[in-house]
Structures are given as C-alpha cells and as structure tokens.
Design an enzyme around this catalytic site. Structure first.
Site, PDB file in Angstrom:
ATOM      1  N   GLU A  63       3.675  -5.283   7.121  1.00 17.12           N
ATOM      2  CA  GLU A  63       3.518  -4.617   8.074  1.00 17.12           C
ATOM      3  C   GLU A  63       3.679  -4.100   9.481  1.00 17.12           C
ATOM      4  OE1 GLU A  63       1.939  -6.476   5.472  1.00 17.12           O
ATOM      5  OE2 GLU A  63       0.606  -5.359   4.623  1.00 17.12           O
TER       6      GLU A  63
ATOM      7  N   ALA B  60       0.776  -1.789   0.007  1.00 19.33           N
ATOM      8  CA  ALA B  60       0.440  -0.228   0.217  1.00 19.33           C
ATOM      9  C   ALA B  60       1.218   1.041   0.029  1.00 19.33           C
ATOM     10  CB  ALA B  60      -1.222   0.112   1.604  1.00 19.33           C
TER      11      ALA B  60
ATOM     12  N   GLU C 155      -1.401  -9.409  -0.510  1.00 14.67           N
ATOM     13  CA  GLU C 155      -2.253  -9.178  -0.429  1.00 14.67           C
ATOM     14  C   GLU C 155      -3.539  -9.721  -1.714  1.00 14.67           C
ATOM     15  OE1 GLU C 155      -1.782  -5.929   2.496  1.00 14.67           O
ATOM     16  OE2 GLU C 155      -3.851  -7.212   3.931  1.00 14.67           O
TER      17      GLU C 155
ATOM     18  N   GLY D  29       0.168  -5.077   0.669  1.00 15.48           N
ATOM     19  CA  GLY D  29      -0.978  -4.536   0.310  1.00 15.48           C
ATOM     20  C   GLY D  29      -0.705  -5.299  -1.513  1.00 15.48           C
TER      21      GLY D  29
HETATM   22  N1  COA Z   1       4.978   3.032  -0.846  1.00 15.62           N
HETATM   23  C1  COA Z   1       5.274   4.309  -1.229  1.00 15.62           C
HETATM   24  N2  COA Z   1       6.526   4.452  -1.705  1.00 15.62           N
HETATM   25  C2  COA Z   1       6.648   3.476  -1.964  1.00 15.62           C
HETATM   26  C3  COA Z   1       5.942   2.370  -1.253  1.00 15.62           C
HETATM   27  C4  COA Z   1       5.212   1.853  -0.936  1.00 15.62           C
HETATM   28  N3  COA Z   1       4.812   0.719  -0.709  1.00 15.62           N
HETATM   29  N4  COA Z   1       7.029   1.371  -1.326  1.00 15.62           N
HETATM   30  C5  COA Z   1       8.027   1.649  -2.718  1.00 15.62           C
HETATM   31  N5  COA Z   1       8.190   2.938  -2.244  1.00 15.62           N
HETATM   32  C6  COA Z   1       9.139   4.288  -3.203  1.00 15.62           C
HETATM   33  C7  COA Z   1       9.905   4.881  -2.374  1.00 15.62           C
HETATM   34  O1  COA Z   1       9.778   5.466  -1.787  1.00 15.62           O
HETATM   35  C8  COA Z   1      11.085   5.255  -3.311  1.00 15.62           C
HETATM   36  O2  COA Z   1      10.574   6.025  -4.116  1.00 15.62           O
HETATM   37  P1  COA Z   1      11.433   7.428  -4.242  1.00 15.62           P
HETATM   38  O3  COA Z   1      12.178   7.605  -5.288  1.00 15.62           O
HETATM   39  O4  COA Z   1      10.239   8.528  -4.379  1.00 15.62           O
HETATM   40  O5  COA Z   1      12.137   7.944  -3.089  1.00 15.62           O
HETATM   41  C9  COA Z   1      10.471   3.713  -4.997  1.00 15.62           C
HETATM   42  O6  COA Z   1       9.406   3.483  -4.633  1.00 15.62           O
HETATM   43  C10 COA Z   1      11.784   3.252  -4.956  1.00 15.62           C
HETATM   44  O7  COA Z   1      11.494   2.515  -4.011  1.00 15.62           O
HETATM   45  P2  COA Z   1      13.485   2.131  -2.745  1.00 15.62           P
HETATM   46  O8  COA Z   1      13.088   2.039  -1.872  1.00 15.62           O
HETATM   47  O9  COA Z   1      13.491   3.079  -3.395  1.00 15.62           O
HETATM   48  O10 COA Z   1      13.900   0.606  -3.596  1.00 15.62           O
HETATM   49  P3  COA Z   1      15.158   0.186  -3.048  1.00 15.62           P
HETATM   50  O11 COA Z   1      15.243  -0.823  -4.276  1.00 15.62           O
HETATM   51  O12 COA Z   1      15.390   0.541  -2.278  1.00 15.62           O
HETATM   52  O13 COA Z   1      13.380  -1.064  -2.418  1.00 15.62           O
HETATM   53  C11 COA Z   1      12.113  -2.027  -1.493  1.00 15.62           C
HETATM   54  C12 COA Z   1      12.919  -1.835  -2.819  1.00 15.62           C
HETATM   55  C13 COA Z   1      10.903  -2.558  -1.816  1.00 15.62           C
HETATM   56  C14 COA Z   1      12.488  -2.995  -0.654  1.00 15.62           C
HETATM   57  C15 COA Z   1      11.609  -0.891  -0.641  1.00 15.62           C
HETATM   58  O14 COA Z   1      11.044  -0.078  -0.938  1.00 15.62           O
HETATM   59  C16 COA Z   1      10.602  -1.273   0.613  1.00 15.62           C
HETATM   60  O15 COA Z   1      10.583  -1.809   1.544  1.00 15.62           O
HETATM   61  N6  COA Z   1       9.325  -0.654   0.500  1.00 15.62           N
HETATM   62  C17 COA Z   1       7.888  -0.241   1.308  1.00 15.62           C
HETATM   63  C18 COA Z   1       7.713  -2.212   1.468  1.00 15.62           C
HETATM   64  C19 COA Z   1       6.606  -2.544   2.460  1.00 15.62           C
HETATM   65  O16 COA Z   1       6.596  -1.611   3.749  1.00 15.62           O
HETATM   66  N7  COA Z   1       5.556  -2.439   1.843  1.00 15.62           N
HETATM   67  C20 COA Z   1       4.271  -2.640   3.074  1.00 15.62           C
HETATM   68  C21 COA Z   1       3.422  -1.456   2.969  1.00 15.62           C
HETATM   69  S1  COA Z   1       2.529  -1.114   4.567  1.00 15.62           S
END
Ligand code: COA
Length: 260
Positions: free
Chosen positions: A135, A66, A115, A112
């Site tokens: 989460e 999400a 999910e 999400g």
């Molecule tokens: N919500 C909003 N933005 C998200 C996102 C999310 N769930 N997941 C990734 N993004 C965005 C990042 O903020 C970043 O944006 P920016 O370039 O404007 O800063 C972009 O997507 C790229 O992500 P980044 O984190 O730089 O990539 P990465 O390769 O370093 O890491 C992940 C990849 C998937 C490990 C990491 O993005 C992450 O942990 N995301 C969140 C996962 C999460 O907790 N999801 C559950 C949400 S309830």
C-alpha cells in the site's frame, strides 16, 4: 444462493469458498466483500459445514489486493468508510467466525489479499505464493487490519519493514516467519489443506468455537484472555460434547460429538 464473484462448494463438512475474478487477479471490490459476507453467513447456519477453506480461482493469485480501480478517486471520508465497512463486513467477521476458516494462499496475496489471509484462523500456501502489503507504494496504508495483524503474526520489526518497503516475500520466508503454517506444491495445496480441515472435523466443534473466542480475546484491547479462557473452560464441562469426549476416551472408543 448464487454469486457473481465467488463460488461455494462443500463436501464432507468442508466448504470450499473461492474468490472468482481471475482476470483481475481476484482483486477485492465491494461486491466481492459483500458476497463473501453473505456466503459466510450462509455457512454459519449450515449444520452440514464444519470448516471453511478460502482460496482463489486460478494458479496466479489468491487476491492481488483491494480493487485499485474502485477506490482511485475516493475522498478522505470515502476512504475511511471503505476501511471501516470492509473491516466490519468481512475481516473482523472472519476473525471471529464460529467455524474454523483456513486460507489456502494459491499465488499472490497482496494488500487486502494478505489482510484477508491474516484475518483467517490460519494459513497454508503454495510454493509459488508471494505475500506483501504494497500500500505505501500507492501512497496509502493497509486499511483492512494489516497494520495490526501483521505485527501480531510476524513481530513488529518485520511488519514495519514489510509495510515500509512495500516488498513481497515468498512462501518459504512466510513459513519461516510463521505467517503460513504449511507450504505445499501448487497441485497439492487444496488436497493437503483439506486433510488439515478433516483432522479438525474429528474434534468437538462446540469446543473449537469457544477456543477461537478465547484465543481472540487475548488479542483484544478490552478483554482479559486468561479470564475468557477460565470462563469458557468451565462452561465446556456443561456441554454434551464434553460428556461424549471424556466417556469415549474412558471407554476406549472414538467420540461421536453431538454438537457437530
Ligand atoms: N486492483 C485492481 N486490478 C488489479 C489489481 C488490483 N489490486 N491487481 C491486479 N489487477 C488487474 C490488473 O489491472 C490487470 O487488469 P487488466 O488486464 O484489465 O489490465 C489484471 O489484474 C492482471 O494484472 P497484471 O498487473 O497485468 O498482472 P502481472 O502479472 O503483470 O502483475 C501483480 C501481477 C500482482 C504484481 C500486479 O497485478 C500488481 O502489482 N497488482 C497490484 C498489487 C497491489 O498493489 N495491491 C494492493 C492494493 S491496495
């Protein structure tokens, strides 16, 4: 219809629906959830489409969760409304959709995203896929059905571990656990998933629609799955598809189902 956050194409009765926010790793914001609902409503009424493949744009992510930026300041009431609205608009809508929906997990499927994949009827994944429910690392829990569907798919103990550790599993582990049915190289994922969809297209869509309802009935707290199956089984005998399917078998020819 035109969409900002998703794309929809179809070919040979198979729709390819893609979440298209690759710069945000296809994170699900409210607008994307609403657009997916609208596209699926369009698909539901389109006789040219029998099966849906849902996937993400880019090679890195199906959906990385999400949209955290969207809900970071939410109150208790707003949090509850977000989960209730999402479950109703998209996740339960997909689970009970009348046409098969396959998610092709083309990278990260987190929160999400996992999910969403779990709400679909079954899943394929690319070898680079990573799945998890992170989460609790954000101080929240899965809110789009993850606490319910993950135990159904992988068992309670493994689901508890995945939710508590907030860890990720790779495609092989997801296959071993039964979370995904097939794992393909990234460049083959869509084509191989389309082959599965083509196999489904050969069968009676009328029968498949009620099979989805019967399977789901067994996972619903207020329905008797066996009773639902008996009723749907009997009703099938009154359909044109049943007459065609049985006659085709007896006449040693391929069926041409009128219900498609
Ligand atoms: N919500 C909003 N933005 C998200 C996102 C999310 N769930 N997941 C990734 N993004 C965005 C990042 O903020 C970043 O944006 P920016 O370039 O404007 O800063 C972009 O997507 C790229 O992500 P980044 O984190 O730089 O990539 P990465 O390769 O370093 O890491 C992940 C990849 C998937 C490990 C990491 O993005 C992450 O942990 N995301 C969140 C996962 C999460 O907790 N999801 C559950 C949400 S309830």
């Amino acid at each position: 219809m035109s969409y900002q956050n998703i794309t929809l194409n179809h070919e040979d009765k198979i729709a390819i629906l893609r979440i298209n926010r690759p710069k945000k790793l296809n994170a699900l914001n409210r607008e994307t959830i609403q657009e997916l609902h609208e596209a699926l409503t369009e698909i539901k009424d389109d006789d040219e489409i029998a099966v849906v493949i849902l996937t993400g744009t880019g090679e890195k992510a199906f959906v990385a969760g999400a949209d955290i930026a969207e809900f970071a300041d939410y109150s208790v009431e707003e949090g509850q409304e977000l989960a209730a609205n999402g479950q109703d608009t998209l996740f339960n809508f997909i689970e009970n959709f009348s046409k098969p929906i396959i998610v092709a997990v083309n990278g990260f499927a987190l929160g999400g995203g996992l999910e969403l994949a779990m709400a679909s009827h079954f899943r394929t994944a690319s070898t680079n896929a990573k799945m998890g429910l992170p989460e609790t690392s954000l101080g929240v829990i899965p809110g789009y059905g993850g606490t319910q569907r993950l135990p159904q798919l992988v068992g309670k103990g493994k689901a508890m571990e995945m939710i508590m550790t907030a860890g990720m599993i790779n495609a092989d582990e997801a296959y071993r656990l039964g979370l995904v049915n097939h794992v393909f190289e990234p460049e083959d994922l869509l084509e191989e998933t389309q082959k599965l969809a083509s196999k489904i297209c050969k069968n009676s869509m009328v029968a498949i629609k009620v099979a989805i309802q019967a399977v789901n009935a067994g996972f619903s707290y207020n329905q008797d799955g066996y009773a639902a199956e008996i009723k749907a089984f009997g009703e099938a005998f009154g359909t044109e598809d049943f007459k065609e399917g049985t006659q085709a078998f007896l006449n040693k020819r391929k069926p041409n189902f009128p219900g498609q």
